[in-house]
Structures are given as C-alpha cells and as structure tokens.
Write a protein that holds these residues in place. Structure first.
Motif, PDB file in Angstrom:
ATOM      1  N   THR A  85      40.615  39.389  47.484  1.00 26.84           N
ATOM      2  CA  THR A  85      41.885  39.267  48.187  1.00 26.84           C
ATOM      3  C   THR A  85      42.896  38.488  47.362  1.00 26.84           C
ATOM      4  N   LEU A  86      42.444  37.561  46.529  1.00 24.89           N
ATOM      5  CA  LEU A  86      43.375  36.785  45.714  1.00 24.89           C
ATOM      6  C   LEU A  86      44.152  37.699  44.784  1.00 24.89           C
ATOM      7  N   VAL A  87      43.456  38.604  44.125  1.00 23.39           N
ATOM      8  CA  VAL A  87      44.128  39.513  43.203  1.00 23.39           C
ATOM      9  C   VAL A  87      45.076  40.447  43.954  1.00 23.39           C
ATOM     10  N   HIS A  88      44.632  41.010  45.073  1.00 21.40           N
ATOM     11  CA  HIS A  88      45.488  41.903  45.837  1.00 21.40           C
ATOM     12  C   HIS A  88      46.708  41.154  46.365  1.00 21.40           C
ATOM     13  N   TRP A  89      46.523  39.908  46.749  1.00 22.18           N
ATOM     14  CA  TRP A  89      47.628  39.081  47.222  1.00 22.18           C
ATOM     15  C   TRP A  89      48.653  38.906  46.111  1.00 22.18           C
ATOM     16  N   TYR A  90      48.160  38.601  44.918  1.00 23.56           N
ATOM     17  CA  TYR A  90      49.103  38.429  43.807  1.00 23.56           C
ATOM     18  C   TYR A  90      49.775  39.758  43.463  1.00 23.56           C
ATOM     19  N   THR A 138      50.911  40.293  32.234  1.00 27.48           N
ATOM     20  CA  THR A 138      50.783  41.499  33.059  1.00 27.48           C
ATOM     21  C   THR A 138      49.570  42.323  32.681  1.00 27.48           C
ATOM     22  N   LYS A 139      49.352  42.496  31.386  1.00 30.08           N
ATOM     23  CA  LYS A 139      48.233  43.338  30.933  1.00 30.08           C
ATOM     24  C   LYS A 139      46.876  42.690  31.246  1.00 30.08           C
ATOM     25  N   LEU A 140      46.777  41.387  31.030  1.00 32.77           N
ATOM     26  CA  LEU A 140      45.526  40.700  31.370  1.00 32.77           C
ATOM     27  C   LEU A 140      45.298  40.737  32.879  1.00 32.77           C
ATOM     28  N   GLN A 141      46.355  40.552  33.631  1.00 30.59           N
ATOM     29  CA  GLN A 141      46.261  40.583  35.081  1.00 30.59           C
ATOM     30  C   GLN A 141      45.819  41.955  35.571  1.00 30.59           C
ATOM     31  N   GLN A 142      46.328  42.991  34.941  1.00 33.59           N
ATOM     32  CA  GLN A 142      45.932  44.346  35.317  1.00 33.59           C
ATOM     33  C   GLN A 142      44.443  44.561  35.102  1.00 33.59           C
ATOM     34  N   GLN A 143      43.912  43.990  34.033  1.00 29.32           N
ATOM     35  CA  GLN A 143      42.482  44.118  33.776  1.00 29.32           C
ATOM     36  C   GLN A 143      41.673  43.477  34.901  1.00 29.32           C
ATOM     37  N   ILE A 144      42.217  42.368  35.450  1.00 26.08           N
ATOM     38  CA  ILE A 144      41.529  41.688  36.549  1.00 26.08           C
ATOM     39  C   ILE A 144      41.652  42.499  37.836  1.00 26.08           C
ATOM     40  N   VAL A 145      42.859  42.999  38.106  1.00 24.28           N
ATOM     41  CA  VAL A 145      43.098  43.793  39.318  1.00 24.28           C
ATOM     42  C   VAL A 145      42.216  45.034  39.331  1.00 24.28           C
ATOM     43  N   LEU A 146      42.087  45.676  38.175  1.00 30.46           N
ATOM     44  CA  LEU A 146      41.306  46.909  38.074  1.00 30.46           C
ATOM     45  C   LEU A 146      39.803  46.652  37.982  1.00 30.46           C
ATOM     46  N   GLY A 147      39.421  45.386  37.897  1.00 32.28           N
ATOM     47  CA  GLY A 147      38.002  45.053  37.832  1.00 32.28           C
ATOM     48  C   GLY A 147      37.392  45.173  36.460  1.00 32.28           C
ATOM     49  N   LYS A 148      38.228  45.419  35.429  1.00 30.75           N
ATOM     50  CA  LYS A 148      37.701  45.492  34.066  1.00 30.75           C
ATOM     51  C   LYS A 148      37.327  44.102  33.565  1.00 30.75           C
ATOM     52  N   LEU A 149      38.008  43.104  34.106  1.00 29.72           N
ATOM     53  CA  LEU A 149      37.634  41.710  33.882  1.00 29.72           C
ATOM     54  C   LEU A 149      37.261  41.133  35.239  1.00 29.72           C
ATOM     55  N   LYS A 150      36.010  40.719  35.386  1.00 25.18           N
ATOM     56  CA  LYS A 150      35.517  40.230  36.670  1.00 25.18           C
ATOM     57  C   LYS A 150      35.372  38.718  36.651  1.00 25.18           C
ATOM     58  N   SER A 151      35.299  38.142  37.846  1.00 23.04           N
ATOM     59  CA  SER A 151      35.133  36.701  37.966  1.00 23.04           C
ATOM     60  C   SER A 151      33.890  36.253  37.195  1.00 23.04           C
ATOM     61  N   GLY A 152      34.083  35.279  36.335  1.00 20.15           N
ATOM     62  CA  GLY A 152      32.985  34.780  35.513  1.00 20.15           C
ATOM     63  C   GLY A 152      33.007  35.317  34.094  1.00 20.15           C
ATOM     64  N   ASP A 153      33.734  36.425  33.860  1.00 16.10           N
ATOM     65  CA  ASP A 153      33.829  36.989  32.517  1.00 16.10           C
ATOM     66  C   ASP A 153      34.612  36.051  31.601  1.00 16.10           C
ATOM     67  N   LYS A 154      34.177  35.966  30.370  1.00 15.21           N
ATOM     68  CA  LYS A 154      34.869  35.138  29.385  1.00 15.21           C
ATOM     69  C   LYS A 154      35.915  35.966  28.656  1.00 15.21           C
ATOM     70  N   LEU A 155      37.126  35.440  28.560  1.00 13.11           N
ATOM     71  CA  LEU A 155      38.181  36.143  27.846  1.00 13.11           C
ATOM     72  C   LEU A 155      37.941  36.068  26.341  1.00 13.11           C
ATOM     73  N   THR A 198      37.676  30.407  27.972  1.00 11.17           N
ATOM     74  CA  THR A 198      38.527  30.722  29.119  1.00 11.17           C
ATOM     75  C   THR A 198      37.861  31.825  29.931  1.00 11.17           C
ATOM     76  N   PHE A 199      37.753  31.604  31.250  1.00 11.68           N
ATOM     77  CA  PHE A 199      36.991  32.509  32.099  1.00 11.68           C
ATOM     78  C   PHE A 199      37.823  32.996  33.278  1.00 11.68           C
ATOM     79  N   VAL A 200      37.583  34.249  33.677  1.00  5.54           N
ATOM     80  CA  VAL A 200      38.182  34.761  34.899  1.00  5.54           C
ATOM     81  C   VAL A 200      37.583  33.980  36.058  1.00  5.54           C
ATOM     82  N   ASP A 201      38.448  33.514  36.962  1.00  9.38           N
ATOM     83  CA  ASP A 201      37.971  32.644  38.041  1.00  9.38           C
ATOM     84  C   ASP A 201      38.539  33.093  39.379  1.00  9.38           C
TER      85      ASP A 201
END
Length: 229
Positions: free
Chosen positions: A79-84, A16-33, A71-74
């Motif tokens: 819309t994928l994040v909002h859908w989830y 949930t916490k990692l997902q929130q970072q993606i939803v909020l844009g703190k982790l963007k597509s291509g970013d390495k975890l 491991t990278f945000v992909d």
C-alpha cells in the motif's frame, strides 16, 4: 534501468525510474540496490545525482541506507508504493489539504517530543532557508523549507506520521517549484517559521499548531503535479 538519461532533471528521472522498479515489483522490500558506481553507469549520471536520488527515495520511505552495508528497498507493504504512486497525479489543492492536516498534528507532537538534537537540526535548516530566501535562490530555498518540515516530522517521534509526510514531501516540492519562481513568499513567512521553531523549543503544542495554521493557510494554485520520465 539501463537507459541513459538526459542531463536536465537527471535526479528526478533517476528517482522516477528506481521508484518504478519498486512499484512494478522488480525491486522488492529487502533487495539491495546496485552500488553508486553501478547506478552511475546504468543511468549515465554523476555521483551527486545518484546520491540526491537516494536521499529523496529515503525521505519517501521507500529505501533505507545502512552505513557500511548498502542501500536496501524498505517497503513494509504494497500500500505504501500504491499510495505514493497515487500522489503523482494528485492536484496541488488536494495535496495542500493533506499537508495541512499532517503538519498541524506533526507540529503539536514535535513540540512535546523534540530533543536537543532535533532543535539543533531545525535551527540549522531554518538558517539555511533564510539565507537562500534572502539571496532569491528559489530551488535552494524550497529544498531547505521541505527539509525543515521533514525534520519537524522526525521530531514528532511518530514513525507513521513521519513516513506519511516524507511520502508527500517530494510532491510538495514539485508543487512549490511550479508556483514559486522567486523567494518573496519565503521571506515574508520567515518570521512565522521562527515562531514555529520557538514554540517547538518552548514545548508549546498549542502555539505550534497556530503557527502551522498561519503557514499552510495560504492557497496554492490548483495545478496537476507531473513527474518527469
């Protein structure tokens, strides 16, 4: 991300916490975890919890693991994040309807496009599902069931269908855990799953469709699906 999570439900909280970072844009597509040790320290959890969280996020189509690289945000688009994110507040009834539609088409295509590697994977997962069901290990049985159907989605060889299914798989699992406190239904429906696997092996899309209709035709109690954290 620096907050230490409690031992109960640690994997779901990390997801949930990692997902929130993606939803909020703190982790963007291509970013390495961060690395496994760094994530363990940030969340105060063990290696197994981190690895399970990574596996779940990968199945949801939010991250990609590149062996030997990281491991990278992909996320291909927002819309994928909002859908989830929308799925997190969906009802079990609505979710099951979407599940029915996806699994019917996925089974048809898997029966046409499956490879021997797919068959081997499906056979192992179905065996694992049965063993857990016979021993009344509900969590293990539900996990094996979800992974079995994810493997069918992969066998369909349609990336869009597979990604859609993987995005709802975690919510299906939560719904199952709310409804099934034992494995009686999984034992009862094992023979139908065997028929489904056989139809895929035999490349019989019509039979595969009918098998899935028998599997997902059940009604799941309409409950709100909630996430921890």
């Amino acid at each position: 991300m620096n907050s230490i999570v409690k031992r109960s439900g640690v994997c779901d909280v990390v997801v949930t916490k990692l997902q929130q970072q993606i939803v909020l844009g703190k982790l963007k597509s291509g970013d390495k975890l961060p690395s496994e040790p760094e994530l363990m320290q940030q969340f105060g959890v063990g290696r197994s919890s981190v690895r399970e969280a990574i596996r779940i996020l990968s199945n949801k189509g939010l991250i990609r693991v590149k062996q030997g690289v990281g491991t990278f945000v992909d996320v291909q688009n927002g819309t994928l994040v909002h859908w989830y994110d929308r799925l997190q507040t969906s009802t079990a009834k609505d979710l099951n309807e979407v599940r029915q539609l996806l699994e019917l088409k996925i089974a048809e295509k898997a029966a046409i496009n499956r490879t021997q590697k797919d068959i081997n994977t499906l056979t192992k997962l179905l065996k694992k599902r049965l063993e857990a069901a016979q021993n009344n290990l509900a969590d293990e049985c539900i996990e094996a069931d979800i992974q079995f159907h994810i493997a069918i989605a992969d066998a369909a060889k349609n990336d869009i269908l597979a990604d859609l299914y993987k995005n709802i798989a975690a919510q299906i699992k939560k719904s199952f855990r709310q409804v099934y406190t034992d494995t009686e239904m999984f034992v009862i429906k094992h023979s139908i799953h065997e028929d489904l696997l056989k139809s895929i092996i035999d490349k019989d899309p019509k039979k595969a469709w009918n098998c899935v209709m028998n599997i997902v035709g059940e009604k799941i109690e309409d409950k709100k699906i909630k996430t921890e954290g």
